[in-house]
Structure formats: C-alpha cells, structure tokens
Design a protein around this motif. Structure first.
Motif, PDB file in Angstrom:
ATOM      1  N   ALA A  36      77.466  10.572  18.281  1.00 27.90           N
ATOM      2  CA  ALA A  36      77.695  10.850  19.894  1.00 27.90           C
ATOM      3  C   ALA A  36      78.905  11.728  19.891  1.00 27.90           C
ATOM      4  CB  ALA A  36      77.930   9.938  20.629  1.00 27.90           C
ATOM      5  N   LEU A  85      68.136  14.427  30.040  1.00 29.16           N
ATOM      6  CA  LEU A  85      67.722  16.004  30.121  1.00 29.16           C
ATOM      7  C   LEU A  85      67.019  16.036  31.340  1.00 29.16           C
ATOM      8  CD1 LEU A  85      67.504  18.718  28.495  1.00 29.16           C
ATOM      9  CD2 LEU A  85      65.370  17.551  27.561  1.00 29.16           C
ATOM     10  N   ALA A  87      69.089  16.321  34.217  1.00 26.22           N
ATOM     11  CA  ALA A  87      69.780  17.598  34.303  1.00 26.22           C
ATOM     12  C   ALA A  87      68.917  18.763  34.711  1.00 26.22           C
ATOM     13  CB  ALA A  87      70.320  18.086  32.864  1.00 26.22           C
ATOM     14  N   LEU A  88      67.453  18.994  34.371  1.00 25.47           N
ATOM     15  CA  LEU A  88      66.520  19.831  34.922  1.00 25.47           C
ATOM     16  C   LEU A  88      66.418  19.683  36.424  1.00 25.47           C
ATOM     17  CD1 LEU A  88      64.282  19.726  31.800  1.00 25.47           C
ATOM     18  CD2 LEU A  88      65.671  21.894  32.521  1.00 25.47           C
ATOM     19  N   LEU A 116      69.556  20.767  38.258  1.00 25.44           N
ATOM     20  CA  LEU A 116      69.577  22.372  38.528  1.00 25.44           C
ATOM     21  C   LEU A 116      68.641  22.888  39.855  1.00 25.44           C
ATOM     22  CD1 LEU A 116      69.739  23.792  34.695  1.00 25.44           C
ATOM     23  CD2 LEU A 116      71.459  23.682  36.388  1.00 25.44           C
ATOM     24  N   LEU A 171      74.820  22.061  40.022  1.00 28.78           N
ATOM     25  CA  LEU A 171      75.236  22.370  38.661  1.00 28.78           C
ATOM     26  C   LEU A 171      76.073  21.370  37.940  1.00 28.78           C
ATOM     27  CD1 LEU A 171      75.836  25.950  38.820  1.00 28.78           C
ATOM     28  CD2 LEU A 171      73.527  24.853  38.663  1.00 28.78           C
ATOM     29  N   GLU A 198      75.583  19.208  34.412  1.00 29.78           N
ATOM     30  CA  GLU A 198      76.676  19.030  33.380  1.00 29.78           C
ATOM     31  C   GLU A 198      77.072  17.518  32.958  1.00 29.78           C
ATOM     32  OE1 GLU A 198      81.058  20.514  33.127  1.00 29.78           O
ATOM     33  OE2 GLU A 198      79.710  21.724  34.479  1.00 29.78           O
ATOM     34  N   HIS A 229      75.028  14.571  30.581  1.00 34.44           N
ATOM     35  CA  HIS A 229      75.504  14.653  29.180  1.00 34.44           C
ATOM     36  C   HIS A 229      76.378  13.608  28.873  1.00 34.44           C
ATOM     37  CE1 HIS A 229      76.333  16.068  25.460  1.00 34.44           C
ATOM     38  NE2 HIS A 229      77.846  15.969  25.518  1.00 34.44           N
ATOM     39  N   LEU A 232      79.565  17.193  21.397  1.00 33.97           N
ATOM     40  CA  LEU A 232      78.131  18.073  21.466  1.00 33.97           C
ATOM     41  C   LEU A 232      77.152  17.021  21.658  1.00 33.97           C
ATOM     42  CD1 LEU A 232      76.752  20.610  21.107  1.00 33.97           C
ATOM     43  CD2 LEU A 232      76.794  20.467  18.605  1.00 33.97           C
ATOM     44  N   ARG A 277      64.733  18.239  23.224  1.00 35.62           N
ATOM     45  CA  ARG A 277      65.520  19.303  23.217  1.00 35.62           C
ATOM     46  C   ARG A 277      66.744  18.996  22.351  1.00 35.62           C
ATOM     47  NH1 ARG A 277      64.919  22.538  28.764  1.00 35.62           N
ATOM     48  NH2 ARG A 277      62.732  21.930  29.199  1.00 35.62           N
ATOM     49  N   SER A 328      70.482  20.505  23.354  1.00 35.74           N
ATOM     50  CA  SER A 328      70.604  21.479  24.527  1.00 35.74           C
ATOM     51  C   SER A 328      71.335  21.065  25.633  1.00 35.74           C
ATOM     52  CB  SER A 328      69.025  21.548  24.965  1.00 35.74           C
ATOM     53  OG  SER A 328      68.773  20.718  25.717  1.00 35.74           O
ATOM     54  N   LEU A 329      71.484  19.810  26.055  1.00 38.16           N
ATOM     55  CA  LEU A 329      72.500  19.279  27.039  1.00 38.16           C
ATOM     56  C   LEU A 329      73.791  19.401  26.478  1.00 38.16           C
ATOM     57  CD1 LEU A 329      72.412  18.365  29.808  1.00 38.16           C
ATOM     58  CD2 LEU A 329      71.901  15.897  29.315  1.00 38.16           C
ATOM     59  N   GLY A 330      73.872  19.005  25.468  1.00 38.99           N
ATOM     60  CA  GLY A 330      75.244  19.159  24.743  1.00 38.99           C
ATOM     61  C   GLY A 330      75.889  20.599  24.902  1.00 38.99           C
ATOM     62  N   LEU A 385      75.017  23.145  26.816  1.00 34.59           N
ATOM     63  CA  LEU A 385      75.190  23.461  28.293  1.00 34.59           C
ATOM     64  C   LEU A 385      76.707  22.859  28.560  1.00 34.59           C
ATOM     65  CD1 LEU A 385      74.851  24.085  30.941  1.00 34.59           C
ATOM     66  CD2 LEU A 385      73.474  22.176  31.520  1.00 34.59           C
ATOM     67  N   TYR A 386      77.088  21.368  28.207  1.00 31.77           N
ATOM     68  CA  TYR A 386      78.269  20.806  28.452  1.00 31.77           C
ATOM     69  C   TYR A 386      79.421  21.679  27.806  1.00 31.77           C
ATOM     70  CZ  TYR A 386      81.547  17.135  29.090  1.00 31.77           C
ATOM     71  OH  TYR A 386      82.802  16.522  29.189  1.00 31.77           O
ATOM     72  N   ALA A 436      79.990  24.840  29.423  1.00 33.59           N
ATOM     73  CA  ALA A 436      80.116  25.119  30.920  1.00 33.59           C
ATOM     74  C   ALA A 436      81.480  25.654  31.312  1.00 33.59           C
ATOM     75  CB  ALA A 436      79.830  23.680  31.628  1.00 33.59           C
ATOM     76  N   ARG A 462      81.291  29.151  33.862  1.00 38.00           N
ATOM     77  CA  ARG A 462      81.873  29.191  35.060  1.00 38.00           C
ATOM     78  C   ARG A 462      82.827  30.190  35.231  1.00 38.00           C
ATOM     79  NH1 ARG A 462      81.727  23.431  34.647  1.00 38.00           N
ATOM     80  NH2 ARG A 462      83.904  23.417  34.132  1.00 38.00           N
ATOM     81  N   ALA A 498      73.624  29.681  37.544  1.00 33.59           N
ATOM     82  CA  ALA A 498      72.516  28.674  37.580  1.00 33.59           C
ATOM     83  C   ALA A 498      71.632  29.279  36.469  1.00 33.59           C
ATOM     84  CB  ALA A 498      71.802  28.700  38.834  1.00 33.59           C
ATOM     85  N   TYR A 518      73.184  28.464  33.043  1.00 32.66           N
ATOM     86  CA  TYR A 518      73.091  26.958  32.841  1.00 32.66           C
ATOM     87  C   TYR A 518      71.561  26.803  31.975  1.00 32.66           C
ATOM     88  CZ  TYR A 518      77.323  24.990  34.667  1.00 32.66           C
ATOM     89  OH  TYR A 518      78.508  24.416  35.021  1.00 32.66           O
ATOM     90  N   ARG A 519      70.436  27.278  32.782  1.00 31.24           N
ATOM     91  CA  ARG A 519      69.014  27.240  32.187  1.00 31.24           C
ATOM     92  C   ARG A 519      69.041  27.705  30.837  1.00 31.24           C
ATOM     93  NH1 ARG A 519      65.714  24.998  35.982  1.00 31.24           N
ATOM     94  NH2 ARG A 519      66.125  25.126  38.079  1.00 31.24           N
ATOM     95  N   LEU A 531      70.082  25.249  28.425  1.00 34.34           N
ATOM     96  CA  LEU A 531      69.240  24.019  28.398  1.00 34.34           C
ATOM     97  C   LEU A 531      68.081  24.161  27.422  1.00 34.34           C
ATOM     98  CD1 LEU A 531      69.317  21.951  31.822  1.00 34.34           C
ATOM     99  CD2 LEU A 531      70.065  21.375  29.476  1.00 34.34           C
TER     100      LEU A 531
END
Lengths: 230, 264
Positions: free
Chosen positions: A22, A128, A131-132, A135, A140, A144, A147, B21, B29, B32-34, B36-37, B40, B44, B53, B56-57, B60
């Motif tokens: 991680a 996940l 998060a979706l 969104l 937003l 974020e 995570h 990450l 996925r 994927s979320l990592g 985005l993080y 980000a 922005r 938005a 961001y998608r 993801l």
C-alpha cells in the motif's frame, strides 16, 4: 515483559505490512529488514538477523504480479522474531535454536496472510464503488479520499496475520516448546544451512535465466574450491 | 484562459502521492482509484466543474502497471492532460496511452525490480547477515532503493517534461536486457553465497568439506521440484523434518551404524 514486546512487534508489523503493497514499497517489508528491525526494537537485533536470513529467500521468487498474492513472509519474519525473543528465556536456550524453531512454527502460518490480503483487496473494491457513487453525486473530494481508506484495510490485514502467528505460535511453544527445542537444538546448524539453500533452489527454479544451472554450478564450485584451498 | 505549466508545488504533491498509489488496490480495477488520487491535484489545476468531473471519471478506468513504472506513465498522462486542457490535439489520447503502455511497462518493471534488483540486493545483504552484521538490512535498502527512487522521481518528471517521447527514452534504456543481467548476477552471487554457507556450516558440524559439493545436485533437485509445482512451504518443512529425523537417528544409533561416516 512479553505483552509489551508483542505490542511493539505488532506496531512494527503494521508499519512494515503497509510497505508490502500500500505505501512506499521501499522494501522495509522484506524479512532481511523487517526481522532485524523488530529485533532491534526488542533489544535483540541478532535474533532478528538470524530469522531474516532464514526467511528472506524462501518466497522472494513469488512475485506480486497482477492479482497474485504471495504468502506473507513479512509477518512471518516479524512474528518469528518476536516469538524467539519472548520465548528464548522460558525455553531456557539462547542463540540459533529458538530462532530456527520459531521460524519453523511461524512459516506455515504465513499462508494465512494470503487470505487476509485477499480480504483487504476485496474490501477495497467497495471503496471503488463508493468513489463512483461520490462522483455521481458530484462529490469529487469524497471520491478522491475513498482511496485513503484502503490503508486501513491493508493495516488490518497485516495486524490480523501477525496476531494469528503470535497467537497460534505462542500456543504451540507453550504446549510443546521444550520437547521441540530439544529436537531442534542438535540440528540447528543443518537447519540454518537448509533454509537459504531451499530459498536459492526456489529462485533458481523460477528466475527464468537460460543458463542459470551453469552459472550457479560454476560460481558455487569455484567459490567452494577457493574456500577449501585457502 | 488556458492553464500554463504545472507549478512545482503541485508536481511535488503528485510525486508524494505516487508513493501511496496502491493504497486502495482492488480486484475490479486494480490501481485505478490510486491513479485518480495521485493525479487529482494536477487535474484540479487544469479543469473546473464539469470538465473536472469528466477528468476524474477518465482516470477511474481500469489501470494496472508496475508501481515504480507508474511514475513515468502518470507523468506522461499529466503532459497529455495539460495539452487537452489547452485544447491542443495529441496523436494519442490519455486513456489510449495508459491502456497501451501499462502492460509492457508492468512486464518490464516486474522483471527488473521484482525479478532482478530485489534478489540481487537480497543476495548481497545475506552475506552480511550470515556474518552477523547489521549492515545486512542497510545494504539491502540502499541497493534496492537507489535505482528504485531514481526511477520513480525521474519517471514522473521525465514523463511530464517529455510527454509521449518518454516511451522512446525508456526503450533506449533497454530495461529488459538490464533485468537479465541482474538475474544472471543474482544466480552467480547465490552460487557464491551457497558455497560460503555450505563451507562454514559443514566446518561447524565437523563434516568433511568435500561433502559440500553435494549441495549442487541437491539444489538442482529442489529447483526442479519447484518447477514441477511443489510448494516451497512443503519443501522446507519436509526437508527440515528429514534433517531432524536424521540427526535424532544419528544420536541414538550405535556409532558403527549412524556415527561418523560423514567425517572421514
């Protein structure tokens, strides 16, 4: 005090456990680092060094590729070190024998870590979805931040593996520690040699180098002969 | 007004975030979320409201590569996002680029870092460990992290600066060849390590050194069993069991049966 020692080792287990996947991945999670670190904090770095050397090569060839999850050698290293330091006094033996015995006791329990690791990754799947959903709701920042919650899942998985190793390992050592140690003590020198040799064999079997046997045989023979003759 | 270059502070935040990450790594996925993080703060900076938005998608979507190689991919993704935010056209969209590059980069990273540098560093560290020196973990961390950190930092900044050209740069570094050299070095090193270990262990047990040469067929046999799918755990426990049995027999049998035949 055993409780304090187990607590300190538990904190190390979470810290180095996070490094496995991680956070950072600077490899403080490898047994050759995690075990001496545990030993150092418990006042017996030599014990940690012995355990780290025993465990390091065994699962090194199991790569964390894609969805593959290797057995948790990090928690085996931390747990075996803590067990060896805590139990070496009550078992009446110091040196190599408690390290070898505790590593043998902890090793099978490392497989449990795969189940906890899988659990953490499954729970992260929910993050996940979260998060979706965030969104979709136009939040937003919340998407974020989902995570970061994954860190708690990985930390819990590491702690759970550690607790299983300490719990089951302590039970085995309390019940059968003395007879097992009498069995291991005269064989400790051989066992000390066997662990890294099996680890090397595992690496040779998985490393995917075309001339690996030739290279290994040549380097072994030349180094061995040189040591013998000098 | 089209955004200019990313401020250094934001790039630094992206770099720091790249070290976590994989905090939410999942089976659906993967990273994927990592992703985005990590991206980000830059997203922005480039976009506002609906555009943000959408960005961001975009990130993801399914993504998975080697965590150290991800820096170069994400740096390039930033360069592509920057052009997109300015309305400039690129011959590859960021989504296409990530999709195309993640698998080959993952293979290269796995071979180089997990399969090459890590075992090599471990092999060197084990020499220190067997000698009882606490330099073992220090040597391991230094040997592994020097290339690792250089790669992560240079990957992100290089990817951002060069954009799609970073692919050529990484190709020119011939990482798969480097991985093979590291693996060959590991095999040679482990050969020397096993020889040293066998020599001092046999000496400690009072056994004739010539028996050390039996280690080669033993290691080859165990390696073959591993290739055949026998688990490492089973091998370790069964070999340890055999040793414990042999030592017990040797202790309890009369000297003329079990005694000193290894020592003549």
């Amino acid at each position: 005090m055993p409780g304090v020692d187990f607590l300190i080792a538990g904190l190390v287990s979470v810290f180095v456990g996070l490094d496995r996947t991680a956070v950072l991945q600077v490899m403080v999670s490898r047994p050759i680092v995690a075990a001496p670190l545990t030993g150092l904090l418990l006042g017996e770095p030599a014990v940690g060094l012995q355990v780290g050397a025993l465990v390091e090569l065994l699962w090194l060839g199991r790569l964390p590729v894609g969805a593959a999850i290797p057995p948790d050698d990090t928690q085996v290293a931390v747990g075996a070190t803590a067990l060896a330091i805590v139990f070496q006094g009550p078992l009446g033996l110091t040196g190599l024998a408690p390290s070898v015995l505790c590593t043998l006791v902890a090793l099978p329990l490392g497989r449990i870590g795969q189940a906890f690791d899988r659990w953490a990754r499954t729970r992260n799947g929910e993050l996940l979805k979260r998060a979706l959903d965030s969104l979709d709701a136009g939040q937003l920042e919340a998407a974020e931040k989902s995570h970061l919650l994954g860190l708690s899942h990985f930390a819990l998985a590491s702690l759970a593996t550690y607790l299983v190793i300490i719990g089951a390992g302590s039970a085995v050592l309390l019940l059968f520690g003395s007879p097992l140690l009498q069995l291991v003590d005269p064989a400790k020198g051989w066992l000390w040699m066997v662990f890294p040799l099996v680890g090397t064999a595992v690496i040779l079997g998985t490393i995917n180098v075309s001339r690996s046997l030739t290279l290994f045989g040549a380097s072994f023979t030349s180094a061995f002969l040189m040591l013998w003759l000098l | 007004m089209a955004p200019s270059k990313l401020p250094a502070a934001i790039l630094l935040r992206v770099l720091l975030r790249s070290f976590i990450l994989q905090a939410s790594w999942n089976f659906e996925r993967l990273q994927s979320l990592g992703t985005l993080y990590v991206l980000a703060p830059a997203l922005r900076f480039y976009y506002r409201e609906e555009e943000l938005a959408l960005a961001y998608r975009r990130h993801l979507e399914y993504f998975n590569t080697h965590p150290f190689m991800a820096s170069a991919v994400l740096g390039t993704a930033l360069a592509l996002e920057e052009k997109r935010s300015r309305g400039e056209k690129t011959y590859l969209e960021v989504k296409e680029f990530k999709g195309m590059i993640m698998a080959p980069y993952a293979a290269m990273g796995d071979a180089l870092f997990w399969g090459g540098i890590r075992p090599l560093a471990a092999g060197i560290a084990l020499f220190f460990a067997v000698k009882g020196s606490l330099w073992a973990p220090v040597a391991f961390l230094l040997l592994f992290n020097l290339p690792h950190l250089v790669f992560r930092v240079a990957g992100l900044f290089g990817g951002y600066r060069l954009g799609l050209k970073v692919v050529e740069l990484i190709q020119a570094r011939r990482l798969p060849d480097l991985a093979i050299r590291c693996k060959e070095g590991t095999v040679v090193l482990l050969g020397c390590f096993c020889a040293y270990l066998a020599f001092i262990s046999l000496h400690g047990e009072g056994v004739r050194a010539a028996w050390g040469l039996a280690v080669i067929p033993a290691v080859v046999l165990v390696g073959w069993l591993v290739r055949k799918g026998v688990s490492t755990l089973l091998l370790v426990l069964s070999i340890a069991g055999m040793i414990l049995l042999a030592v017990q027999l040797n202790q309890h049998l009369p000297a003329w049966v079990g005694g000193d035949w290894l020592k003549f």
